[in-house]
Design a protein around this motif. Structure first.
Motif, short mmCIF file in Angstrom:
data_model
loop_
_atom_site.label_atom_id
_atom_site.label_comp_id
_atom_site.label_asym_id
_atom_site.label_seq_id
_atom_site.Cartn_x
_atom_site.Cartn_y
_atom_site.Cartn_z
N TYR A 33 0.91 -1.33 -0.02
CA TYR A 33 0.03 0.12 0.03
C TYR A 33 0.79 1.19 0.00
O TYR A 33 0.89 2.17 0.77
CB TYR A 33 -1.09 0.10 1.13
CG TYR A 33 -1.91 -1.21 1.16
CD1 TYR A 33 -3.00 -1.33 0.24
CD2 TYR A 33 -1.59 -2.27 1.84
CE1 TYR A 33 -3.84 -2.28 0.02
CE2 TYR A 33 -2.59 -3.43 1.45
CZ TYR A 33 -3.56 -3.42 0.89
OH TYR A 33 -4.09 -4.65 0.47
N TYR A 199 -9.19 -12.70 -7.49
CA TYR A 199 -7.65 -12.39 -7.02
C TYR A 199 -6.91 -12.40 -8.38
O TYR A 199 -5.70 -12.33 -8.39
CB TYR A 199 -7.14 -13.29 -5.72
CG TYR A 199 -7.86 -12.73 -4.50
CD1 TYR A 199 -7.26 -11.92 -3.75
CD2 TYR A 199 -9.25 -13.30 -4.22
CE1 TYR A 199 -7.95 -11.44 -2.75
CE2 TYR A 199 -9.63 -12.82 -3.05
CZ TYR A 199 -9.35 -12.04 -2.53
OH TYR A 199 -9.75 -11.63 -1.07
N MET A 245 -1.50 -15.28 -2.95
CA MET A 245 -1.00 -14.54 -4.29
C MET A 245 0.45 -14.51 -4.19
O MET A 245 1.32 -14.73 -3.34
CB MET A 245 -1.38 -12.81 -4.10
CG MET A 245 -2.83 -12.66 -4.46
SD MET A 245 -3.18 -11.05 -5.10
CE MET A 245 -2.22 -9.77 -4.30
C1 AVI Z 1 -7.27 -5.63 1.91
N1 AVI Z 1 -7.62 -7.12 1.61
C2 AVI Z 1 -8.95 -7.31 2.64
C3 AVI Z 1 -7.81 -7.37 0.29
C4 AVI Z 1 -8.16 -9.13 0.09
O1 AVI Z 1 -9.21 -9.26 -0.42
O2 AVI Z 1 -7.64 -9.80 0.83
C5 AVI Z 1 -6.54 -7.25 -0.50
C6 AVI Z 1 -6.51 -7.66 -1.84
N2 AVI Z 1 -5.33 -8.38 -2.43
C7 AVI Z 1 -5.67 -8.74 -3.79
N3 AVI Z 1 -6.88 -8.10 -3.86
C8 AVI Z 1 -7.44 -7.45 -2.81
#
Ligand code: AVI
Length: 312
Positions: A33, A199, A245
């Motif tokens: 982030y 994702y 991921m």
């Molecule tokens: C912030 N978090 C809840 C997202 C998730 O779905 O785990 C981060 C994310 N990574 C990829 N897409 C969204």
């Protein structure tokens, strides 16, 4: 004493160097982030495949009457993650709190979102706290004058492995106090293909979000990672109930970060994120393990996502 940005750089360097040296190379997801990563994440939340944001929002708006009745008015709301632009106003309108305390590690983001909210709610007392909520921090003294509601939407709890999620919930409890309530969003286990698509979207936004981590390593830590050699992959780990991921090396790669050399063989990967998924029962058990007693649960029709209210 180091400025906060230098501390972050040191922590970033340490996490990357330690993480890449592991047998399964890994970098903690919180480093996604930066400015570009946050903008890409905003784009992800609007993707057709990424159901969590819009589903949680639909639950919040449809069930706000019941949520408000359960929570009551006049609380101090402690918002972990500093304010989703849509969910937070919905909650604030619904429960009419006495005080709003957004908590975020990024001072810039924190101040911008606090100012936007103040314009929308001119009479609401807002006391932002710049802190990493995964570590102990102090709430402003004004919080002591009100019953407290912690708000942790977005299924961010899923980005913590269960042992850390339990630690985090316990630390929320210690910070928020014995009479607090917690409203938390949890993503549910569902069809594998829907999870993977969420994702690994067709437009490649999640791939760009993942690879941006390598760009950040190169830019901020003087890395020489050959970004084009890594492809994005989302995997469902059924044993651990999580989407993982990875950045998978398409060929043997050698690169440097802060003067240290790393090698990843073709097909090897850097593990960049876990997103744990829960059933209604396992989510409640997680809360209980973290010291919270579940009180009520709201979900959407197919049960894709849960919003749980718990008491300390
Ligand atoms: C912030 N978090 C809840 C997202 C998730 O779905 O785990 C981060 C994310 N990574 C990829 N897409 C969204």
């Amino acid at each position: 004493m180091l400025a906060i940005s230098e501390q972050v750089d040191e922590a970033f360097a340490r996490d990357v160097l330690d993480g890449l040296a592991q047998k399964q190379p890994a970098v903690p997801a919180r480093w996604f982030y930066d400015e570009r990563g946050s903008a890409l994440f905003d784009d992800i939340t609007r993707l057709p495949e990424y159901y969590p944001t819009r589903t949680e929002l639909a639950i919040l708006s449809r069930s706000m009457g019941e949520i408000a009745a359960a929570v009551g008015t006049g609380r101090a709301v402690v918002d972990y993650g500093a304010g989703s632009q849509i969910k937070t106003p919905l909650l604030l309108e619904g429960i009419d709190p006495a005080l709003y305390v957004p908590v975020d590690i990024s001072g810039v983001h924190l101040r911008a979102s606090a100012e936007a909210l103040q314009q929308r709610f001119p009479d609401l007392a807002i006391e932002p706290v710049e802190a990493d909520f995964a570590k102990p921090f102090r709430l402003p003294p004004a919080v002591d004058r009100h019953p407290v509601l912690g708000f942790f939407p977005g299924s961010t709890i899923g980005n913590f492995v269960p042992a850390s999620a339990i630690d985090l919930l316990r630390s929320f409890r210690a910070t928020l106090g014995v009479d607090a309530l917690l409203l938390i969003g949890v993503d549910r286990i569902k069809d594998r293909s829907r999870l993977i698509e969420a994702y690994d979207d067709a437009q490649g936004v999640t791939a760009a979000f993942n690879r941006n981590l390598l760009e950040r390593i190169n830019r901020e830590l003087g890395g020489t990672v050959p970004i084009e050699a890594f492809r994005h992959e989302a995997r469902w780990n059924a044993m651990l109930s999580r989407v993982e991921m990875h950045l998978v090396a398409a060929r043997d790669v050698t690169f440097e970060v802060v003067g240290r050399t790393f090698r990843i063989a073709q097909g090897g990967s850097i593990h960049t994120e876990n997103s744990h998924k829960y059933t209604s029962e396992s989510a409640r058990l997680l809360l209980a393990a973290g010291g919270w007693t579940p009180l009520q649960e709201w979900t959407d029709g197919p049960g894709d996502f849960s919003l749980l209210l718990a008491r300390a």
